[in-house]
Design an enzyme around this catalytic site. Sequence first.
Site, PDB file in Angstrom:
ATOM      1  N   ALA A 120       2.056  40.341   7.355  1.00 26.55           N
ATOM      2  CA  ALA A 120       2.239  41.718   7.195  1.00 26.55           C
ATOM      3  C   ALA A 120       3.619  42.256   7.275  1.00 26.55           C
ATOM      4  O   ALA A 120       4.610  41.520   7.398  1.00 26.55           O
ATOM      5  CB  ALA A 120       1.344  42.374   8.162  1.00 26.55           C
ATOM      6  N   LYS A 121       3.909  43.594   6.786  1.00 23.26           N
ATOM      7  CA  LYS A 121       5.154  43.950   6.964  1.00 23.26           C
ATOM      8  C   LYS A 121       4.897  45.677   6.785  1.00 23.26           C
ATOM      9  O   LYS A 121       4.124  45.960   5.948  1.00 23.26           O
ATOM     10  CB  LYS A 121       6.086  43.595   5.809  1.00 23.26           C
ATOM     11  CG  LYS A 121       7.462  43.641   6.233  1.00 23.26           C
ATOM     12  CD  LYS A 121       8.090  42.655   7.189  1.00 23.26           C
ATOM     13  CE  LYS A 121       9.556  42.794   7.306  1.00 23.26           C
ATOM     14  NZ  LYS A 121       9.822  41.612   8.075  1.00 23.26           N
TER      15      LYS A 121
END
Length: 409
Positions: A101-102
């Site tokens: 994720a980011k």
Amino acid sequence: MRPFETASFYFDQAAEVMGLSSNMRVLLMTPLREVKVQVSLEMDDGQIRTFIGYRTQHDRARGPMKGGLRYHPQVDEDEVRALAALMTWKTAVVNIPYGGAKGGIGVDVQRLSLGELERITRRFVDELHDVVGPDKDIPAPDMGTNAQVMAWFMSQYEKYHGFNPACVTGKPVELHGAEGREEATGRGVAHLTRRLLEKQGRPVTDARVAIQGFGNVGTFTASFLHAMGAKVVAITDAYGGVANPRGLDILALLKHATEKGRVSGFPEAEPVTNDELLTADVDVLIPAAIGGVLNAENAKSVRAKFIVEAANGPTEPEADEIFSQRGILVLPDILANAGGVTVSYFEWVQNRQHFKWQRERVREELDRIMAESFDRVMQIAEEKKVSLRVAAYILGIGRVGRATVLAGL
Ligand code: NAD
């Protein structure tokens, strides 16, 4: 190329070698969920300002999703999507039980007061807390964020969900953080730089190194390489840089940068620009700041024999191709800078077990995982006669693909 186009290009390069079907490629590259939120706050001068916050959750086949929070003016949907995909392959390359994720906010932190930085973080958590959490998606520091931001993140998350130190990593050591997390990315970069050089029969003590970026990753990379006996001859940050062919005194430079907020003006060194640093006459070039800095325009002028990608996405595909033709070895981001997420994993494990490890144990486990992952990527590169980047992607994509198929849809 935009960052997600670059990320997709590298994915496809490896997928081609692996013979992945087009359906599998679409399944693995499509993000699971993308969130875009309004982050409005009252500034110190009483004005209301509105920023946009993002979180992309790319893949969870191997575990809860994991990835940094970036506060930088360039943050947008495309960049966050690309960086989230990189996290999926990175956690798989080092074989820790996470997906990718980011997230981030398009904001210039240099223009925020400490109070504004706290308020923007708390408002972001207000909008995000339902979709993140210790079993779902665990943020960590990235450009423009640090342990203090993670402490505010945890505090705000706990207002909704109760005691929850494992909801975020990279926290201060005094507040459920792990010994050795702050140094972890730079330590991993330095150790793999030495391993890469030694594999080519070149002792680290002979190496002249240039580093772009003197934040969390750049400072620790410089300090560890300096301690190993390498000569760090040039360093830049967002405001310019300094160079000394005899080697910079890293401890003194750290003190200077802490006091002045930049490396420029450091005595016993010549000024150097970011463009000059990237093409400097060195053995090892370490981009440790923003993405896309090595591109079709400057790749032919790069003089380093080794590029170690401490930053995420510093090399555009055209440059990667030029480096490969010129015999310049590139250690890819999804391996080179994986030390940070590895120790974030140790922090999360400690938080969940309520048991604190000593720094030596953290360092030992980190060094072991980084060395094993490096050797595995080298082995794939040799067996399949591909670049280190393609080899790392083959390792990462293979692990994620197998988990996806085993679990079924
Ligand atoms: P940071 O905010 O601590 O430091 C960033 C550094 O880059 C600063 O010195 C800043 O002045 C410099 N910089 C910013 N814009 C620049 C520009 N246009 N030109 C030159 N220099 C510029 O960030 P960080 O945590 O050290 O992250 C640096 C890179 O490493 C990012 O690409 C990040 O995604 C990657 N990374 C960080 C971690 C981590 O644990 N922090 C882990 C893996 C990868």
